[in-house]
Design a protein around this motif. Sequence first.
Motif, PDB file in Angstrom:
ATOM      1  N   ASP A 211      40.348  46.818  19.226  1.00  0.00           N
ATOM      2  CA  ASP A 211      39.514  47.769  20.063  1.00  0.00           C
ATOM      3  C   ASP A 211      38.860  47.615  21.183  1.00  0.00           C
ATOM      4  OD1 ASP A 211      41.180  49.919  18.331  1.00  0.00           O
ATOM      5  OD2 ASP A 211      39.622  49.683  16.947  1.00  0.00           O
ATOM      6  N   VAL A 212      38.948  46.142  21.444  1.00  0.00           N
ATOM      7  CA  VAL A 212      38.153  45.598  22.648  1.00  0.00           C
ATOM      8  C   VAL A 212      38.974  44.581  23.511  1.00  0.00           C
ATOM      9  CG1 VAL A 212      35.952  45.857  21.236  1.00  0.00           C
ATOM     10  CG2 VAL A 212      37.440  43.735  21.136  1.00  0.00           C
ATOM     11  N   ASP A 213      38.359  44.533  24.695  1.00  0.00           N
ATOM     12  CA  ASP A 213      38.966  43.758  25.751  1.00  0.00           C
ATOM     13  C   ASP A 213      37.984  42.703  26.247  1.00  0.00           C
ATOM     14  OD1 ASP A 213      37.469  45.167  27.196  1.00  0.00           O
ATOM     15  OD2 ASP A 213      39.176  46.492  28.188  1.00  0.00           O
ATOM     16  N   HIS A 214      38.499  41.733  27.332  1.00  0.00           N
ATOM     17  CA  HIS A 214      37.657  40.933  27.816  1.00  0.00           C
ATOM     18  C   HIS A 214      36.541  41.300  28.411  1.00  0.00           C
ATOM     19  CE1 HIS A 214      37.362  36.954  29.881  1.00  0.00           C
ATOM     20  NE2 HIS A 214      36.636  37.611  30.703  1.00  0.00           N
ATOM     21  N   ASP A 221      30.850  48.625  26.784  1.00  0.00           N
ATOM     22  CA  ASP A 221      30.056  49.853  26.618  1.00  0.00           C
ATOM     23  C   ASP A 221      29.775  50.174  25.389  1.00  0.00           C
ATOM     24  OD1 ASP A 221      29.266  52.580  26.957  1.00  0.00           O
ATOM     25  OD2 ASP A 221      31.462  53.402  27.468  1.00  0.00           O
ATOM     26  N   LEU A 222      28.490  50.210  24.900  1.00  0.00           N
ATOM     27  CA  LEU A 222      27.817  50.332  23.612  1.00  0.00           C
ATOM     28  C   LEU A 222      27.657  51.737  23.312  1.00  0.00           C
ATOM     29  CD1 LEU A 222      24.996  47.394  23.869  1.00  0.00           C
ATOM     30  CD2 LEU A 222      27.569  47.093  23.249  1.00  0.00           C
ATOM     31  N   LYS A 223      28.014  52.540  23.993  1.00  0.00           N
ATOM     32  CA  LYS A 223      27.933  53.960  23.646  1.00  0.00           C
ATOM     33  C   LYS A 223      29.116  54.112  22.815  1.00  0.00           C
ATOM     34  CE  LYS A 223      25.097  55.461  27.532  1.00  0.00           C
ATOM     35  NZ  LYS A 223      24.993  56.581  28.722  1.00  0.00           N
ATOM     36  N   ASN A 224      30.129  53.390  22.865  1.00  0.00           N
ATOM     37  CA  ASN A 224      31.466  53.699  21.961  1.00  0.00           C
ATOM     38  C   ASN A 224      31.120  52.904  20.792  1.00  0.00           C
ATOM     39  OD1 ASN A 224      34.039  52.730  20.811  1.00  0.00           O
ATOM     40  ND2 ASN A 224      34.866  53.365  22.694  1.00  0.00           N
ATOM     41  N   PRO A 225      31.235  53.586  19.657  1.00  0.00           N
ATOM     42  CA  PRO A 225      30.724  52.864  18.377  1.00  0.00           C
ATOM     43  C   PRO A 225      31.646  51.885  17.859  1.00  0.00           C
ATOM     44  CG  PRO A 225      30.894  55.416  18.282  1.00  0.00           C
ATOM     45  CD  PRO A 225      31.298  55.114  19.546  1.00  0.00           C
ATOM     46  N   LYS A 226      32.831  51.978  18.145  1.00  0.00           N
ATOM     47  CA  LYS A 226      33.840  50.654  17.658  1.00  0.00           C
ATOM     48  C   LYS A 226      33.501  49.740  18.643  1.00  0.00           C
ATOM     49  CE  LYS A 226      37.845  53.336  16.174  1.00  0.00           C
ATOM     50  NZ  LYS A 226      39.219  53.852  16.714  1.00  0.00           N
ATOM     51  N   ILE A 227      33.377  49.756  19.971  1.00  0.00           N
ATOM     52  CA  ILE A 227      32.892  48.682  20.706  1.00  0.00           C
ATOM     53  C   ILE A 227      31.706  47.925  20.283  1.00  0.00           C
ATOM     54  CG2 ILE A 227      32.634  48.034  22.975  1.00  0.00           C
ATOM     55  CD1 ILE A 227      34.678  49.943  23.890  1.00  0.00           C
ATOM     56  N   ARG A 228      30.815  49.004  20.115  1.00  0.00           N
ATOM     57  CA  ARG A 228      29.295  48.563  19.653  1.00  0.00           C
ATOM     58  C   ARG A 228      29.380  47.718  18.372  1.00  0.00           C
ATOM     59  NH1 ARG A 228      24.076  50.392  21.041  1.00  0.00           N
ATOM     60  NH2 ARG A 228      22.568  49.452  19.834  1.00  0.00           N
ATOM     61  N   PHE A 229      30.052  48.241  17.517  1.00  0.00           N
ATOM     62  CA  PHE A 229      30.420  47.305  16.381  1.00  0.00           C
ATOM     63  C   PHE A 229      30.883  46.075  16.550  1.00  0.00           C
ATOM     64  CE2 PHE A 229      33.031  45.497  12.583  1.00  0.00           C
ATOM     65  CZ  PHE A 229      31.906  45.659  11.637  1.00  0.00           C
ATOM     66  N   ALA A 230      32.003  45.640  17.395  1.00  0.00           N
ATOM     67  CA  ALA A 230      32.507  44.531  17.522  1.00  0.00           C
ATOM     68  C   ALA A 230      31.543  43.784  18.326  1.00  0.00           C
ATOM     69  CB  ALA A 230      33.872  44.681  18.462  1.00  0.00           C
ATOM     70  N   THR A 231      30.815  44.130  19.417  1.00  0.00           N
ATOM     71  CA  THR A 231      29.672  43.478  20.426  1.00  0.00           C
ATOM     72  C   THR A 231      28.478  42.996  19.352  1.00  0.00           C
ATOM     73  OG1 THR A 231      30.114  44.946  22.160  1.00  0.00           O
ATOM     74  CG2 THR A 231      28.273  43.642  22.008  1.00  0.00           C
ATOM     75  N   GLU A 232      28.088  43.789  18.271  1.00  0.00           N
ATOM     76  CA  GLU A 232      26.892  43.330  17.390  1.00  0.00           C
ATOM     77  C   GLU A 232      27.541  42.341  16.438  1.00  0.00           C
ATOM     78  OE1 GLU A 232      25.341  46.834  16.146  1.00  0.00           O
ATOM     79  OE2 GLU A 232      24.313  47.370  17.745  1.00  0.00           O
ATOM     80  N   THR A 233      28.615  42.397  15.995  1.00  0.00           N
ATOM     81  CA  THR A 233      29.320  41.539  15.034  1.00  0.00           C
ATOM     82  C   THR A 233      29.476  40.088  15.587  1.00  0.00           C
ATOM     83  OG1 THR A 233      30.375  43.322  13.818  1.00  0.00           O
ATOM     84  CG2 THR A 233      30.967  41.264  13.142  1.00  0.00           C
ATOM     85  N   ALA A 234      30.268  40.173  17.131  1.00  0.00           N
ATOM     86  CA  ALA A 234      30.183  38.831  17.505  1.00  0.00           C
ATOM     87  C   ALA A 234      29.087  38.299  17.644  1.00  0.00           C
ATOM     88  CB  ALA A 234      30.971  39.220  19.022  1.00  0.00           C
ATOM     89  N   PHE A 235      28.139  38.934  18.045  1.00  0.00           N
ATOM     90  CA  PHE A 235      26.647  38.209  18.242  1.00  0.00           C
ATOM     91  C   PHE A 235      26.021  37.591  16.829  1.00  0.00           C
ATOM     92  CE2 PHE A 235      22.146  38.342  17.714  1.00  0.00           C
ATOM     93  CZ  PHE A 235      21.574  37.380  18.586  1.00  0.00           C
TER      94      PHE A 235
END
Length: 249
Positions: A211-214, A221-235
């Motif tokens: 559910d994420v792209d480049h 967009d961290l307001k999107n819960p699915k994307i935020r989860f991926a961003t934080e988990t990648a960190f």
Amino acid sequence: MASYPPSQCCIVGVKHEGEAVGTIEKVGGYDAYIARPDDKSTRFGVVLFPDFMGYDLINAKLIADQFAANGYLTVIPDVWEGDNVPLNWEPGNDFNIGQWMGKHGPDRTKPICDAIIKAMGADHGVEKLGGVGYCLGAKFVLGYLADGKGLNAGYFAHPSATTADELRNIAGPLSIAAAETDSLFPAAKRHETEAILKDMTVPYQISLYSDVDHGFALKADLKNPKIRFATETAFLQAVNWFDEFVKTK
């Protein structure tokens, strides 16, 4: 190639909210953003190689602050010497990605990075060093993860402009965060990367986020819960990797 050259997707994204706590200082004679752990420890460090936006982007500074909060003296080199591409720049007659990259080849960027990596140890007392790269920054991680080039471990997310030979030359552990949808690091390139790493002796990790792209690990967009989860988990993927391969003896 292990990933395709940069394109328009590399300069679009969402500016994050927050206030950076680090400072702009000279490191090895060059400007850099530096974030220090609360205890001021310098034993373990991270060099964050930025994408086109450079260290001007608040997103990158906030990530550097987070690495510092996890015990790593963290530096973002001004690798583009102030010639940073504004986020969401509309390409036109006055801007061309290829031309911009031509102005920032190894002859310009290598002396900066060499000096900063050297200064991390010589001037700041860093004993072991991890390298982080986003998009174009991945190329620097591969280069400095080669034998004797300065990094003890590497991590990058959604890479661009990396080559198979650069990947084969690494001599330390490498962790990769990949986006499900990424025209620069699509499934075929991921599989090529996996095949190369499988035949090498270095520890490696490739995590694929749905559910994420480049750009998801830096400019999503961290307001999107699915994307935020991926961003934080990648960190957290990066932190866990460095805790294992940088903080250990």
